[in-house]
Design an enzyme around this catalytic site. Structure first.
Site, short mmCIF file in Angstrom:
data_model
loop_
_atom_site.label_atom_id
_atom_site.label_comp_id
_atom_site.label_asym_id
_atom_site.label_seq_id
_atom_site.Cartn_x
_atom_site.Cartn_y
_atom_site.Cartn_z
N TYR A 1 -24.55 30.72 35.41
CA TYR A 1 -23.90 31.23 34.21
C TYR A 1 -22.55 31.88 34.52
O TYR A 1 -21.63 31.85 33.69
CB TYR A 1 -24.81 32.23 33.50
N GLY A 2 -22.43 32.51 35.69
CA GLY A 2 -21.14 33.09 36.06
C GLY A 2 -20.07 32.02 36.17
O GLY A 2 -18.94 32.18 35.67
N ARG B 1 -27.89 33.62 39.52
CA ARG B 1 -28.33 32.45 40.29
C ARG B 1 -28.75 31.29 39.38
O ARG B 1 -29.52 30.43 39.77
CB ARG B 1 -29.49 32.79 41.24
N GLU C 1 -8.05 38.89 36.05
CA GLU C 1 -7.38 40.17 36.31
C GLU C 1 -7.62 40.61 37.74
O GLU C 1 -8.73 40.50 38.26
CB GLU C 1 -7.90 41.21 35.32
N CYS D 1 -12.75 41.01 32.43
CA CYS D 1 -13.99 41.51 33.01
C CYS D 1 -15.07 40.46 32.79
O CYS D 1 -15.13 39.83 31.73
CB CYS D 1 -14.38 42.83 32.34
#
Length: 529
Positions: free
Chosen positions: A378-379, A375, A400, A366
């Site tokens: 960081y993702g 934006r 996953e 997750c």
């Protein structure tokens, strides 16, 4: 005033629920879902945003349903034509080349509602107008099949407007191969296939009944806003918070969260009193700090050792994730919390979790970047960090499945930029490189590499063997389209030791990987030296 009128657009929506307006007897507000938009856009609207009676909304809904049925019938007819044409394109790759040439070339074609006191019943349709509503860049919600029970329609006005592909043939094996979505051409003595791009389904594994039950249970948000540190964020989805936090009316206007412990409070005074008693040395996530570079820090938190912290984190994450089932059983998971560091402490900006041992090779279960920090890259940083840990473990990994729509938007460009950057800048011999070699070097699972190359339209199958058909100029143009963005993970700043397992028994170790196609190790990446 004219500019404001131009920005307002009438939207069709479904009325899910209604509730009385506090201190205003006889008046109601309505919880609505905007059609063709993700459920994260659902919101409570006031009576003054209604612009037309329910009969108008229901009439529009019926007209749209008729158009959808007509379009589906047309799509079914076109699909039948494609299947009929595909039956003629059957290539026998085990037959002699002359007969294969003939086989590959022979198939080429030349209810209205009644107003009640203060508004309309919740099973009716209405039209609403307002300043916010549906966003322009949100993905479309799945269309409802004909005959399914639908809530009534409503039209809403908001700023701006809205934003099933066939499965590809993933590999060619010896024997008779049907190519329903692949184009087979003859180049010299070779049969060359170009396979169609695959699309990921975020509802994969959920049948219609399970999906409908999930939407029914979580159809109304129970928290309007979350305050985390100096930021106040509007929530997207329902979360099964502890009952002691839920008021009698069932809606928390603002949920106050301590950014250092993720403790949740119904009043801001409680949060201030709690933080005033907190020692300065505890202003960071529990667990081990395993990465520090500049103002970014990463903590590894064991779900077995810090159950309350991890459970609270899951509760908060569910407010921004639709399909998430992990709340109490956090023991088998590790949580990696990314923080911004300043003189006040460590402020969480996002996290991801992973199983301590995954039977299917998942290196991420997750992932979430809090909306107030999106934006910023960081993702992508969290995704890159998960693969850096896989490299330390000397394993290949994959997120996953199924992935959410936002997860796909993060992973697709990351895979593309990582693979293209490897082929251009990190591959010592780009003319002699197999998919399994790329997997071993990047720790990206071979299936994800095939999917990405397929999306980039540079994957070919020649006589049953994968080839990357791309010249250096094409790769450089793709590198501009999919750049490696900042912030990047500096592997030299990572201080972490993996849990050692038996390599022979771990099928996801890079030392146990073998070519997936016979002769793949000697295949050449065509088109550039």
């Amino acid at each position: 005033q004219q500019e404001q009128q131009q920005q307002i657009t009438v939207r069709l929506c479904d009325i899910i629920d209604r509730a009385p307006v506090p201190n205003q007897p006889g008046k109601y507000r309505y919880y609505v879902h905007y059609r063709d938009f993700n459920r994260r856009m659902d919101e409570w609207i006031s009576m003054d945003r209604i612009v037309s009676p329910p009969s108008v909304g229901n009439a529009k809904a019926r007209a749209i349903k008729r158009e959808e049925e007509k379009r589906k019938k047309q799509q079914q007819r076109e699909e039948e034509k494609r299947k009929k044409a595909a039956e003629e394109k059957v290539v026998d790759v085990s037959a002699p080349r002359a007969s294969r040439r003939r086989a590959s070339t022979s198939g080429q074609p030349g209810g209205s509602t009644t107003p009640s006191a203060g508004g309309y019943d919740t099973d009716g349709a209405a039209a609403a107008a307002g300043e916010e509503g549906a966003r322009r860049t949100r993905p479309r919600r799945r269309s409802v099949e004909p005959g399914e029970n639908e809530p009534s329609a409503a039209s809403v006005a908001a700023e701006g407007g809205a934003p099933a592909a066939a499965a590809p043939v993933m590999a060619a094996e010896k024997g008779i191969v049907a190519l329903p979505t692949a184009a087979a051409t003859q180049v010299g003595e070779h049969v060359v296939q170009t396979i169609a791009a695959q699309e990921l389904d975020e509802h994969e594994g959920l049948d219609d009944a399970a999906l409908k039950e999930h939407e029914e249970v979580t159809k109304v948000k129970n928290v309007a806003f979350v305050e985390l540190g100096p930021y106040q964020m509007e929530t997207w989805y329902f979360s099964p918070l502890p009952k002691e936090l839920i008021p009698e009316k069932g809606l928390i206007e603002v949920l106050y969260v301590c950014e250092f412990t993720f403790q949740m409070f119904a009043r801001k005074s409680e949060l201030r009193r709690f933080q005033s008693r907190m020692p300065a040395e505890r202003r960071h996530p529990p667990g081990n700090e395993i990465y520090r570079n500049g103002n970014l820090s990463m903590f590894e938190v064991d779900g077995f050792e810090e159950r309350i912290y991890c459970q609270n984190l899951c509760y908060i994450a569910k407010l921004f994730l639709d399909h998430k089932t992990l709340y109490f059983d956090v023991d088998p998971f590790l949580f990696y919390v990314l923080c911004e560091v300043d003189e006040r402490g460590f402020h969480p900006v996002g996290y991801y979790s992973k199983e301590k041992y995954s039977d299917v090779g998942y290196n991420l279960a997750c992932i979430l970047t809090f909306p107030c920090h999106q934006r910023k890259g960081y993702g992508r940083f969290l995704i890159a960090f998960s693969y850096e840990l896989s490299k330390k473990e000397e394993k290949v990994g994959s997120p996953e499945k199924p992935m959410s729509d936002l997860g796909q938007q993060a992973y697709k460009p990351f895979w593309a930029s990582t693979i293209i950057d490897f082929l251009l800048n990190q591959c010592p011999d780009a003319t002699n490189m197999s998919i399994m070699d790329i997997s071993k070097k990047t720790s990206i699972m071979a299936e994800d590499i095939v999917f990405t190359l397929n999306q980039l339209s540079i994957l070919k199958i020649i006589n049953g063997v994968y080839f990357i058909a791309a010249e250096e100029g094409l790769l450089r143009s793709l590198a501009k389209k999919y750049p490696v963005k900042e912030p990047r993970v500096d592997a030299s700043k990572l201080h972490w030791t993996p849990f050692i397992t038996d390599v022979k028994r771990d099928k996801f170790s890079i030392h146990s990987k073998k070519p997936s196609v016979e002769g793949e190790e000697t295949t050449r990446v065509g088109g550039f030296p």
